[in-house]
Write a protein that holds these residues in place. Sequence first.
Motif, PDB file in Angstrom:
ATOM      1  N   LEU A 158      41.565  26.915  43.535  1.00 56.96           N
ATOM      2  CA  LEU A 158      40.695  27.654  42.626  1.00 56.96           C
ATOM      3  C   LEU A 158      39.898  26.720  41.716  1.00 56.96           C
ATOM      4  O   LEU A 158      39.998  26.766  40.494  1.00 56.96           O
ATOM      5  CB  LEU A 158      41.528  28.636  41.800  1.00 56.96           C
ATOM      6  N   VAL A 264      33.851  32.802  44.530  1.00 55.42           N
ATOM      7  CA  VAL A 264      34.867  33.173  43.553  1.00 55.42           C
ATOM      8  C   VAL A 264      35.592  34.442  43.993  1.00 55.42           C
ATOM      9  O   VAL A 264      36.831  34.524  43.934  1.00 55.42           O
ATOM     10  CB  VAL A 264      34.240  33.363  42.157  1.00 55.42           C
ATOM     11  N   ARG A 267      38.056  33.681  46.626  1.00 55.63           N
ATOM     12  CA  ARG A 267      39.248  32.991  46.125  1.00 55.63           C
ATOM     13  C   ARG A 267      40.128  33.881  45.258  1.00 55.63           C
ATOM     14  O   ARG A 267      41.286  33.557  45.021  1.00 55.63           O
ATOM     15  CB  ARG A 267      38.834  31.741  45.353  1.00 55.63           C
ATOM     16  N   LEU A 268      39.567  34.994  44.816  1.00 53.39           N
ATOM     17  CA  LEU A 268      40.364  35.970  44.075  1.00 53.39           C
ATOM     18  C   LEU A 268      40.987  37.012  44.996  1.00 53.39           C
ATOM     19  O   LEU A 268      41.603  37.967  44.533  1.00 53.39           O
ATOM     20  CB  LEU A 268      39.501  36.663  43.016  1.00 53.39           C
ATOM     21  N   LYS A 288      37.051  41.736  39.796  1.00 49.97           N
ATOM     22  CA  LYS A 288      36.817  40.419  40.394  1.00 49.97           C
ATOM     23  C   LYS A 288      35.331  40.043  40.320  1.00 49.97           C
ATOM     24  O   LYS A 288      34.995  38.880  40.069  1.00 49.97           O
ATOM     25  CB  LYS A 288      37.301  40.415  41.845  1.00 49.97           C
ATOM     26  N   LEU A 291      34.582  38.941  36.720  1.00 49.64           N
ATOM     27  CA  LEU A 291      35.078  37.592  36.457  1.00 49.64           C
ATOM     28  C   LEU A 291      34.196  36.561  37.154  1.00 49.64           C
ATOM     29  O   LEU A 291      33.884  35.507  36.585  1.00 49.64           O
ATOM     30  CB  LEU A 291      36.522  37.458  36.932  1.00 49.64           C
ATOM     31  N   ALA A 292      33.776  36.872  38.368  1.00 51.27           N
ATOM     32  CA  ALA A 292      32.894  35.949  39.092  1.00 51.27           C
ATOM     33  C   ALA A 292      31.569  35.760  38.356  1.00 51.27           C
ATOM     34  O   ALA A 292      31.038  34.650  38.279  1.00 51.27           O
ATOM     35  CB  ALA A 292      32.648  36.466  40.516  1.00 51.27           C
ATOM     36  N   THR A 308      44.974  43.366  34.647  1.00 53.44           N
ATOM     37  CA  THR A 308      45.734  43.557  35.886  1.00 53.44           C
ATOM     38  C   THR A 308      45.772  45.012  36.338  1.00 53.44           C
ATOM     39  O   THR A 308      46.338  45.304  37.398  1.00 53.44           O
ATOM     40  CB  THR A 308      47.177  43.035  35.725  1.00 53.44           C
ATOM     41  N   SER A 315      46.430  39.607  44.126  1.00 53.75           N
ATOM     42  CA  SER A 315      45.231  39.458  43.300  1.00 53.75           C
ATOM     43  C   SER A 315      45.592  39.050  41.874  1.00 53.75           C
ATOM     44  O   SER A 315      44.882  38.262  41.238  1.00 53.75           O
ATOM     45  CB  SER A 315      44.437  40.772  43.273  1.00 53.75           C
ATOM     46  N   CYS A 318      46.208  35.393  41.961  1.00 48.78           N
ATOM     47  CA  CYS A 318      44.935  34.663  42.015  1.00 48.78           C
ATOM     48  C   CYS A 318      44.255  34.656  40.647  1.00 48.78           C
ATOM     49  O   CYS A 318      43.694  33.636  40.224  1.00 48.78           O
ATOM     50  CB  CYS A 318      44.013  35.294  43.060  1.00 48.78           C
ATOM     51  N   LEU A 319      44.295  35.808  39.953  1.00 53.21           N
ATOM     52  CA  LEU A 319      43.696  35.895  38.617  1.00 53.21           C
ATOM     53  C   LEU A 319      44.384  34.928  37.660  1.00 53.21           C
ATOM     54  O   LEU A 319      43.726  34.214  36.891  1.00 53.21           O
ATOM     55  CB  LEU A 319      43.798  37.331  38.098  1.00 53.21           C
ATOM     56  N   ALA A 322      43.370  31.388  38.376  1.00 51.14           N
ATOM     57  CA  ALA A 322      42.001  31.115  37.937  1.00 51.14           C
ATOM     58  C   ALA A 322      41.941  30.945  36.421  1.00 51.14           C
ATOM     59  O   ALA A 322      41.310  30.010  35.909  1.00 51.14           O
ATOM     60  CB  ALA A 322      41.075  32.246  38.377  1.00 51.14           C
TER      61      ALA A 322
END
Length: 370
Positions: A158, A264, A267-268, A288, A291-292, A308, A315, A318-319, A322
Amino acid sequence: EPTNHLDIRSILWLEKILRNGSFAFVLVSHDRQLLDGLCRQCLFLEPPDAVLRPGNYSQGRQQAQADAQSVRQRRQQVRHQLKRLEAQAAQRRQRAAREHRVRSKRGLDIKDHDSRAKINRARLTDSKAGASLRQLDGRLDQAQQTLAGLHARKEATLGIWLPDARNRGDWLCRSDAPSLPLDPAGARTLHLPPLEVPSDARIALTGPNGAGKSTLIRHLLTCATVVPERVLYMPQEIPAEQAGRIVEEVRRLDGERLGRILNVVSRLGSDPQRLLQTQRPSPGETRKLLLALGVVRAAHWIVLDEPTNHLDLPSIQCLEDALEACPAGVLLVSHDMALLNRLTRTRWHLAGDPARPGDSVLETPEAGAP
């Protein structure tokens, strides 16, 4: 998902009920702390597979990571074996082709019986070499089938944040408001100490439902000392119409920024192409995308209200990964204690005011709160 929309006090009550009950239960949840505290085995749905692992969620995940690492190592071994077998097979085929040309009867006199007999004997020997080559081809086919049966999830690194995603000043927000109304009539009040959010903030905001967390967030955003373009705010719920507008905004980006957005999102843990094709992304996918967008804009302050919600466990992981690497200041509103424990250093807590029932008080370390 029994803990959806519950505050920490209610989650702890529910956990106690389940732990002390004399009944069996099946718990479907993305609450890692609840799963770790209650479960003795976990069924991990990893399409197309479902894998039952002993222990709680964290133990099962560690075993899953160990299994995945073992599969990756085995795949590497099989790949090396394949390369070695392919090289051997190529050499044998070249040698067989050369020998076949030498052992050809073309050009021999039909009456040259001695030469023809020698070639026949050589061909008989060559047939044994052919059997060896067929055996090698069989080993190649077996190795290829083994490799095809070894499925390993791809690990993403990430490295998504831009170098300038960090405010060069000292503060992201400063507020000296003594109180905020919690309802239009002003019957309930949120009492505040002076607040400062430093550029490297890692703040967790907790408190029971209705205590005024969202009210406080909205107030802090109006006191931001950075320009709005450098603030990423993710509300607790995102209306479907707003989600559609976010998708349209992403589609209008130029090639380079669109590419970063897709990277991004991937990757999330989501398929970026499928996301761009929909008019109404799911709540989790919308988060997502938001955030991207913050990554591409190099946001200096990231404010996430229950981030969340609507995310599955991969996910959420991943969050977390990141945000842990994020150079921006972060303020998280969440009941997910695993998330807060990993990502935050400072705890702000909204508690009831004993002097005025219904009012709330923000307790911070600077204000002498526990």
